[in-house]
Design an enzyme around this catalytic site. Structure first.
Site, PDB file in Angstrom:
ATOM      1  N   ASP A  68      49.613 -24.796  -2.734  1.00 15.73           N
ATOM      2  CA  ASP A  68      49.067 -25.700  -3.739  1.00 15.73           C
ATOM      3  C   ASP A  68      50.001 -25.868  -4.932  1.00 15.73           C
ATOM      4  O   ASP A  68      50.956 -25.100  -5.103  1.00 15.73           O
ATOM      5  CB  ASP A  68      47.677 -25.211  -4.211  1.00 15.73           C
ATOM      6  CG  ASP A  68      47.620 -23.694  -4.433  1.00 15.73           C
ATOM      7  OD1 ASP A  68      48.679 -23.050  -4.536  1.00 15.73           O
ATOM      8  OD2 ASP A  68      46.505 -23.159  -4.509  1.00 15.73           O
ATOM      9  N   ASN A 137      35.844 -16.934  -7.344  1.00 16.28           N
ATOM     10  CA  ASN A 137      34.743 -17.804  -6.886  1.00 16.28           C
ATOM     11  C   ASN A 137      34.807 -18.064  -5.378  1.00 16.28           C
ATOM     12  O   ASN A 137      34.116 -18.935  -4.874  1.00 16.28           O
ATOM     13  CB  ASN A 137      34.744 -19.122  -7.669  1.00 16.28           C
ATOM     14  CG  ASN A 137      35.978 -19.982  -7.398  1.00 16.28           C
ATOM     15  OD1 ASN A 137      36.885 -19.569  -6.669  1.00 16.28           O
ATOM     16  ND2 ASN A 137      36.017 -21.170  -7.977  1.00 16.28           N
ATOM     17  N   HIS A 139      37.481 -19.108  -3.706  1.00 16.73           N
ATOM     18  CA  HIS A 139      38.407 -20.152  -3.255  1.00 16.73           C
ATOM     19  C   HIS A 139      39.611 -19.557  -2.516  1.00 16.73           C
ATOM     20  O   HIS A 139      39.999 -18.418  -2.740  1.00 16.73           O
ATOM     21  CB  HIS A 139      38.824 -21.091  -4.395  1.00 16.73           C
ATOM     22  CG  HIS A 139      39.814 -20.554  -5.390  1.00 16.73           C
ATOM     23  ND1 HIS A 139      39.830 -20.976  -6.704  1.00 16.73           N
ATOM     24  CD2 HIS A 139      40.838 -19.650  -5.289  1.00 16.73           C
ATOM     25  CE1 HIS A 139      40.820 -20.360  -7.337  1.00 16.73           C
ATOM     26  NE2 HIS A 139      41.440 -19.551  -6.511  1.00 16.73           N
ATOM     27  N   GLU A 144      37.923 -25.177  -3.720  1.00 16.24           N
ATOM     28  CA  GLU A 144      36.859 -24.643  -4.548  1.00 16.24           C
ATOM     29  C   GLU A 144      35.527 -24.684  -3.783  1.00 16.24           C
ATOM     30  O   GLU A 144      35.423 -25.349  -2.744  1.00 16.24           O
ATOM     31  CB  GLU A 144      36.748 -25.486  -5.834  1.00 16.24           C
ATOM     32  CG  GLU A 144      38.031 -25.495  -6.681  1.00 16.24           C
ATOM     33  CD  GLU A 144      38.208 -24.243  -7.529  1.00 16.24           C
ATOM     34  OE1 GLU A 144      37.904 -23.134  -7.059  1.00 16.24           O
ATOM     35  OE2 GLU A 144      38.681 -24.393  -8.680  1.00 16.24           O
TER      36      GLU A 144
END
Ligand code: F6R
Length: 257
Positions: A68, A137, A139, A144
């Site tokens: 990313d 979280n 991810h 996400e």
């Protein structure tokens, strides 16, 4: 199958992760590696650089694709993942310039950059080994919560939780870019092997949801349960919320085990 290895400490988990990558490159010098950034990866790259410096492994034929990149940051921006990779790894080993790729976050057309990135991974023959960290979280990459298991490389909005988690690199959460280009979950799952490293108690909840939870977009990493060859390396703190059967898969066999 998801293999969970709870190591005796962080250094062992890092060494085991690096050893998987080194063994991959030793067995196929022209391996295609999927690479990750983030604080968890600092020690992994340091270990790979040490392996390079001692002649244990060479990267001259390796090709790499990072997961990313932030949209709006050029490759020379100090907080870009391109700069992270340059400092942590690329500038310190023998991997050729033309062999290493990250999504270009500094493009007028992020959607077409995402599509061509996905195509480039396919054209390279796919990823042999994908290295992953884990967000608090749940991810993976910047997929996400809510991301589809069928998602490919694409433009995504970052959650407030992720911008807050990454603010230490930027000074303030508002300074963290609001969007990114990330490999999708399907892109990640198409790698032939996956190695994920998660360390520390702040990752324990996400680790438990990834390993023990239902496969659900609410925890993107849970999709990894469907992969045929994934190894998860944890330290005891990251493993502390796993249900007892997983927590019994202790492995203290050291980096050669
Ligand atoms: C970065 C990436 C992210 C990180 C995750 C954990 O390329 O893909 O999914 O792996 O946010 O980051 P750290 O290691 O900083 O906790």
């Amino acid at each position: 199958m998801m293999k969970v290895v709870i190591c005796e400490d962080q250094a062992t988990a890092v060494a085991r992760t690096a050893a998987e990558i080194i063994q991959q490159v030793q067995s196929r010098s022209a391996s295609v590696l999927g690479l990750a950034t983030g604080h968890t990866m600092d020690a992994v790259y340091a270990s790979l650089v040490a392996g390079h410096d001692t002649g244990q492994v060479g990267f001259s034929q390796v090709r790499s694709f990072n997961l990313d990149e932030y949209i709006g940051l050029g490759p020379d921006h100090p907080q870009s993942f391109a700069q992270y990779m340059a400092h942590a790894f690329f500038d310190r080993v023998d991997i050729p310039l033309a062999h290493k790729r990250l999504p270009n976050g500094d493009t007028r057309d992020p959607n077409s950059e995402a599509a061509s990135y996905e195509a480039a991974i396919e054209a390279a023959g796919g990823i042999d080994l994908q290295l992953l960290g884990l967000g608090t979280n749940g991810h993976i990459g910047f997929n996400e919560p809510g991301s589809s298991a069928r998602s490919k490389t694409r433009v995504v909005a970052l959650t407030q939780a992720t911008r807050t988690a990454n603010q230490r690199d930027f000074g303030a959460a508002e300074a963290v870019p609001a969007s990114a280009i990330t490999m999708g979950i399907a892109t990640i799952l198409s790698a032939r092997r996956i190695v994920l490293l998660a360390l520390g108690k702040e990752k324990a909840e996400a680790v438990a949801r990834m390993v023990d939870g239902p496969v659900s977009p609410s925890c993107p990493a849970s999709a990894l349960q469907t992969h045929t060859d994934i190894t998860v390396f944890l330290d005891p703190a990251a493993a502390c919320k796993l249900s007892p059967p997983d927590a019994n898969i202790h492995d203290h066999s050291g980096i050669d085990g």
